[in-house]
Design a protein around this motif. Structure first.
Motif: not given
Length: 139
Positions: A43-45, A48-51
């Motif tokens: 979920a964190g990865g 980050y990709v979406m941000l």
């Protein structure tokens, strides 16, 4: 199916009575913790990709109009919104009917004003059907 001592049929994988009892109250806590850590990392990865895919929120460009009437060129009018004290570079692309790039150009927006209007002509290798501002980045 295998047969038992009394001549009856038994299931191949056994019955619940054939399985050892699990101690009451013991749960696989470690397995739950490992699964939670893996889910949190994924979920964190993904976050980050979406941000990172959001691009540069300080600069954006809007196409006002374009003309693709000539077979060897296209013109576009667009507005760049950026911080007044920063320069930006925008990539303008002309595309054909198959969405293939037939012409492109980098346009530099100099510092001094926050909203700049551009009228650009792109040379194209074949007839364009649309023109777009691909991206704008602060430099």
């Amino acid at each position: 199916m295998p047969s038992d001592e009394a001549g009856g049929q038994r299931p191949i994988l056994g019955t619940p009575d054939d399985l050892p009892e699990r101690p009451a109250g013991r749960r696989p806590v470690l397995a739950y913790i490992v699964i939670a850590v893996i889910v949190a990392a994924i979920a964190g990865g993904w976050g980050y990709v979406m941000l990172a895919a959001g691009g540069n929120p300080q600069v954006n460009a809007e196409v006002v109009s374009f003309d693709v009437g000539a077979p060897d060129s296209a013109t576009v009018t667009f507005v760049v919104h950026k911080p007044a004290d920063r320069a930006a570079t925008c990539r303008v692309r002309a595309l054909d009917g198959h969405h293939l790039e037939v012409g492109s150009r980098d346009v530099n927006a100099t510092p001094g004003r926050s909203d700049l209007r551009f009228d650009e002509r792109l040379r194209t290798s074949s007839q364009a059907t649309t023109v777009q501002v691909d991206y704008c980045d602060l430099v």
